[in-house]
Design an enzyme around this catalytic site. Structure first.
Site, PDB file in Angstrom:
ATOM      1  N   GLU B  14       0.846  -1.359  -0.057  1.00 27.05           N
ATOM      2  CA  GLU B  14      -0.053   0.042  -0.013  1.00 27.05           C
ATOM      3  C   GLU B  14       0.715   1.067   0.095  1.00 27.05           C
ATOM      4  OE1 GLU B  14      -2.674   3.158   1.682  1.00 27.05           O
ATOM      5  OE2 GLU B  14      -2.243   1.500   3.172  1.00 27.05           O
ATOM      6  N   CYS B  61      -5.081   5.338   5.999  1.00 24.47           N
ATOM      7  CA  CYS B  61      -5.015   4.122   5.430  1.00 24.47           C
ATOM      8  C   CYS B  61      -6.118   3.364   4.969  1.00 24.47           C
ATOM      9  CB  CYS B  61      -4.148   3.086   6.393  1.00 24.47           C
ATOM     10  SG  CYS B  61      -3.983   1.716   5.609  1.00 24.47           S
ATOM     11  N   CYS B  64      -5.908  -0.869   6.669  1.00 22.82           N
ATOM     12  CA  CYS B  64      -6.564  -1.077   8.115  1.00 22.82           C
ATOM     13  C   CYS B  64      -7.128   0.120   8.473  1.00 22.82           C
ATOM     14  CB  CYS B  64      -5.065  -1.534   8.673  1.00 22.82           C
ATOM     15  SG  CYS B  64      -3.733  -0.471   8.717  1.00 22.82           S
ATOM     16  N   HIS B  68      -6.886   3.328  12.276  1.00 28.72           N
ATOM     17  CA  HIS B  68      -6.500   4.852  12.601  1.00 28.72           C
ATOM     18  C   HIS B  68      -7.588   5.390  13.143  1.00 28.72           C
ATOM     19  CE1 HIS B  68      -2.421   4.241  11.159  1.00 28.72           C
ATOM     20  NE2 HIS B  68      -3.047   3.465  10.159  1.00 28.72           N
ATOM     21  N   ARG B 472      -0.114  -3.923  11.141  1.00 31.17           N
ATOM     22  CA  ARG B 472       1.428  -3.876  10.721  1.00 31.17           C
ATOM     23  C   ARG B 472       2.207  -3.651  11.765  1.00 31.17           C
ATOM     24  NH1 ARG B 472      -1.837  -2.965   5.988  1.00 31.17           N
ATOM     25  NH2 ARG B 472      -0.966  -3.407   4.163  1.00 31.17           N
ATOM     26  N   SER B 499       4.465   1.479   9.945  1.00 31.62           N
ATOM     27  CA  SER B 499       5.328   1.290   8.715  1.00 31.62           C
ATOM     28  C   SER B 499       6.466   2.453   8.911  1.00 31.62           C
ATOM     29  CB  SER B 499       5.017   1.173   7.339  1.00 31.62           C
ATOM     30  OG  SER B 499       4.125   0.086   7.170  1.00 31.62           O
ATOM     31  N   CYS B 543       3.308  -0.287   4.246  1.00 33.01           N
ATOM     32  CA  CYS B 543       2.142   0.374   3.885  1.00 33.01           C
ATOM     33  C   CYS B 543       2.474   1.919   4.251  1.00 33.01           C
ATOM     34  CB  CYS B 543       1.259   0.103   4.897  1.00 33.01           C
ATOM     35  SG  CYS B 543      -0.112   1.397   5.172  1.00 33.01           S
ATOM     36  N   CYS B 546       0.071   4.873   5.049  1.00 29.77           N
ATOM     37  CA  CYS B 546       0.131   5.133   6.550  1.00 29.77           C
ATOM     38  C   CYS B 546       1.483   5.507   7.028  1.00 29.77           C
ATOM     39  CB  CYS B 546      -0.439   3.913   7.232  1.00 29.77           C
ATOM     40  SG  CYS B 546       0.894   2.810   7.713  1.00 29.77           S
TER      41      CYS B 546
END
Lengths: 320, 549
Positions: B14, B61, B64, B68, B472, B499, B543, B546
């Protein structure tokens, strides 16, 4: 509790054995027809359209959260694998494609050259335009440059989601990157806009279906949105409007009256085949107001859930 | 003699990531990880109502997505926590939404984003003996019931795609690379069948988000003070919801038991060389996935591991978190705690000796830390506090002949993701659904409270934070806002995201980030096809949308 039969009764699940059955496929085509406002006589034509040629698709990802791709992944009518390996040919899509780096970029260049004037370009995300676009780079090129190179070679450009359509969250007040929707970033380049955060995948599939059936795209409104999906407001088909007993969420900040979309009609995540469940889901079903995500600049229109100076608090009744 | 390999874009992730490596004597000796997109969500949050922040942060994001949103809500709730307690029903619904997010994300990652690193589609088409494929399939799991006709059909589908001249997403992969030959054609065909199945099964698992959140991505039922759902149900509504949640969890559990976990064991067994490469030294887990009680018991405990010392897990101290921007495209050079963090973009061009990424470089106690499934599983294992995790790790090691130390690797990271998926879906199916449905069963109870009202506190400024786990890895949100005059406004909002920990660049002391370190020592046999690099990069489930936000 139903301890004794958990997971056994009404279980309609089995790992799919092969491509979906003809019956299932026609059912999905029926849903697409409904989204398009067509009657049942069109279903065989839609099935034929999705079973015939394989139009090439190039999917470009700009300043985005990948939520639009995730929405596309949830397509169940037809399923994603039938779209990308069956009905269409997804020539470039960074989240799904096997190759990386040079090999990936080569796929993009090859598809844009080999299918010039024929491919459909689906854009996801806004395009950063400030400082010559340095806030978004892929393969050493700015997203702005990639859009300038690829979009004009397409048969049509579909902006999928609020960001690609109108700039979305990246272009909300405080936007340091000069993020803009594709149409605006490319100086008014004509695009078909399928806004929403997320956009509904069935609207994308139905738009592509129209193209496959007619060789042309569906009629659009003044914001470039297909009229079949954005011709009426969410309020118009809302179950709470249609039921005297249900509580309208207008006084909880709901923007359904000014939001043109088909959420209340076709809903999300295709819940229909789960036993006992409602006919699709959308936010109003979980008591959450529509926040107007298919309208331009919706992030900046006002506070969410703020009505008449009162912050709407956990959907407790206020006013009028 | 060394040479450089640039992979830009890294795909099947992502967001937007570039990885450059320096290779000498057939091995990576240096690596640089670059996030290539900045949207500026933190500046966009300024001056907005903190009660709306979750709507914006959720757009950090779209994968996921839920995480958030809820992290923002809980950071704001923490800023005013003396004013209310979130109801039990809301806690459990939040757990179910969060759990579904993990199960869905991990399955999509392994099959759609990672599997083609281990499986060569051209080898799958080369399988000829379908009876042998069936035998191999049932050897992976005796619960599999697929026959020769099924596999012949999959092979035909793949052959049709390959023969059509329009290979779509499969075109131009590193097919034919010698690194793929560990997996037989029969196993390759089985894995490709599972890849196609998983594309459909993921649409079902995430219906839990539709039922409890209105839609996915970006479910919408969250609120400060609880959840928006109306939990006052009659018998038929209750039964319908119970049946749906129960069936969806059962389906997901069946898939994890029959396909996901066994398939990961196949890959772990076929590629033993990846037990020795791709590891990092430090792991950090903020704890969570679910709150097991309102008293604060966490499904995965909090902790930090240094230098692979699994047995000595250390307590986590929020004050020890800093973000460096010395090598990132932001103004300033001080390493700041996120409570007083700043986001001032300042692009100076890609220069690997100077600044080269939009990601900041988070550090804990000054150290780069890997976050994610491996950190969660190893912290829980090291503490010995979660018997189910200890058991699952032990079983996996026994099945694959791996040692515990092998977990610090590319394969270990991929295995940990599957192990925790099983633990989470088992908990959802066995416990959480019943816990919720028993509470709101109209026959026995009138506890339909899912939310409480609240008022913002009278003091002029407020701040709050929340540390938790996203699929993640470790995630924190920090908010401060002025609340004078009944029109509260965010003064500063900072997110330190999984990430960012894993893919962040070098810091002020020139110490490389976790992925940059993990890649060192990776053998590369064909520099035109850096498959080995991709395997390790993808094992972190990058990701970048994010990570930079």
């Amino acid at each position: 509790m139903h301890e004794d039969n958990r997971g056994e009764a009404d279980l309609d699940f089995a790992p799919p054995r092969k491509g979906i059955s003809r019956r299932d496929f026609l059912k999905y085509c029926g849903l697409v027809a409904a989204a398009l406002g067509l009657d049942a006589t069109f279903i065989p034509r839609i099935a034929q359209a999705w079973g015939g040629t394989r139009p090439p698709i190039i999917w470009l990802q700009f300043a985005e959260c990948t939520g639009c791709t995730e929405s596309f992944l949830r397509s169940t009518n037809p399923f994603l694998d039938d779209i990308i390996f069956g009905a269409a040919s997804l020539e470039y899509h960074e989240t799904l494609m096997a190759p990386s780096g040079q090999n990936a970029t080569q796929n993009l260049l090859n598809a844009a050259a080999n299918y010039r004037g024929q491919f459909i370009c689906i854009c996801e995300g806004a395009i950063p335009t400030a400082d010559n676009g340095v806030y978004g780079m892929i393969g050493g090129k700015t997203m702005l440059q990639i859009a300038k190179d690829i979009c004009p070679k397409a048969k049509a450009v579909i902006s999928f989601g609020a960001c690609a359509s109108f700039g979305g969250v990246a272009a909300a007040n405080g936007n340091l990157t000069g993020a803009r929707g594709v149409h605006k970033a490319l100086g008014g380049y004509p695009t078909i806009n399928i806004p929403g955060c997320p956009p509904n995948p069935i609207t994308l599939v139905a738009t592509l279906t129209t193209y496959l059936l007619n060789g042309s795209f569906p009629p659009l409104d003044g914001y470039g949105r297909p009229l079949f999906a954005y011709g009426t407001t969410n309020h118009e088909n809302c179950e709470r409007k249609l039921s005297c007993s249900a509580k309208c969420l207008y006084y909880y900040g709901c923007r359904g009256r000014t939001t043109y979309n088909n959420c209340s009609l076709v809903k999300f995540n295709n819940i229909v085949n789960t036993p006992g469940s409602p006919d699709g889901c959308w936010p109003v079903q979980v008591n959450a107001p529509c926040y107007g995500c298919s309208e331009p600049r919706f992030w900046d229109r006002s506070n969410f859930f703020l009505y008449n100076g009162h912050y709407i608090n956990a959907c407790e009744p206020v006013g009028p | 003699m060394s040479s450089k390999i640039v992979i830009d874009p890294i795909t099947r992730i992502e967001g937007h990531l570039r990885v450059e490596t320096e290779v000498a004597d057939g091995q990576v000796i240096k690596a640089w990880s670059t996030g290539t997109l900045f949207r500026g969500i933190e500046p966009i949050l300024k001056n907005r109502d903190p009660r709306d922040a979750w709507m914006i942060t959720q757009r950090v994001c779209g994968v996921c997505t839920y995480v958030h949103g809820i992290t923002s809500i809980r950071a704001v709730e923490n800023s005013i926590d003396s004013f209310f307690t979130v109801p039990e029903n809301a806690r459990i619904i939040r757990n179910l939404l969060g759990g579904a997010q993990f199960v869905h994300d991990h399955i999509v990652h392994f099959y759609a984003l990672h599997l083609l690193d281990w499986v060569d589609v051209t080898r799958a088409i080369a399988a000829t003996d379908m009876d042998a494929v069936v035998t191999a399939d049932q050897a992976i799991s005796s619960s599999r019931t697929r026959d020769a006709a099924f596999f012949a059909d999959v092979k035909q589908r793949l052959s049709d795609i390959a023969g059509s001249g329009q290979l779509g997403p499969l075109a131009n992969g590193y097919w034919g690379h010698s690194g793929y030959t560990n997996l037989s054609p029969e196993l390759s065909l089985i894995m490709m069948a599972d890849y196609l199945d998983a594309l459909r099964i993921q649409t079902r698992i995430i219906k839990i988000h539709a039922l409890l959140g209105g839609k996915n991505p970006h479910p919408q039922s969250m609120l400060i003070g609880g959840v928006s759902l109306d939990l006052a149900m009659d018998e038929s509504q209750w039964s319908a919801l119970y049946s749906d949640l129960n069936n969806l969890c059962y389906e997901a559990k069946t898939f994890v038991d029959t396909f996901y976990l066994p398939d990961v064991a196949v890959i772990a067994s076929a590629y033993p060389e990846y037990r020795a490469i791709g590891g990092t030294d430090n792991l950090l887990c903020f704890g969570g996935v679910a709150d097991l009680s309102s008293a604060g018991d966490l499904m995965f405990p909090r902790g930090a591991i240094f230098n692979r010392a699994t047995g000595s897990v250390q307590a986590v101290n929020e004050a020890a978190i800093t973000e460096h921007v010395a090598r990132s495209w932001y103004a300033g050079s001080a390493a700041l705690n996120p409570a007083s963090g700043a986001t001032a973009p300042s692009y100076t061009g890609l220069d690997l000796d100077e600044k080269y990424s939009w990601l900041k470089a988070p550090r804990y106690n000054g150290q780069p830390m890997e976050v994610g499934p491996l950190a969660r599983v190893m912290v829980a294992y090291g503490l010995g506090a979660v018997p189910a995790i200890t058991q699952l790790v032990g079983d996996f090691l026994a099945n694959t002949g791996m040692a515990l130390s092998d977990m610090y690797s590319t394969i270990g990271r991929t295995a940990a993701r599957a192990i925790e998926t099983k633990f989470i879906i088992d908990s959802m199916y066995a416990d959480w659904v019943n816990e919720l449905m028993n509470r709101i069963n109209p026959q026995f109870t009138t506890d339909t409270v899912g939310r409480v009202g609240f008022t913002l506190p009278p003091q002029p400024t407020c701040s709050g934070s929340f540390l938790t786990e996203a699929p993640r890895g470790a995630l924190g949100h920090w908010v401060s806002y002025s609340s004078g005059g009944g029109n509260p406004q965010i003064v500063n909002y900072q997110m330190v995201v999984p990430s960012t920990w894993n893919f962040g660049p070098r810091d002020l002391s020139d110490v490389a980030g976790p992925v940059e370190q993990a890649l060192i020592g990776t053998p590369v046999v064909n520099q035109q096809q850096p498959l080995e690099v991709l395997r390790t990069v993808h094992s972190f489930d990058p990701c970048i949308a994010c990570a930079v936000h």
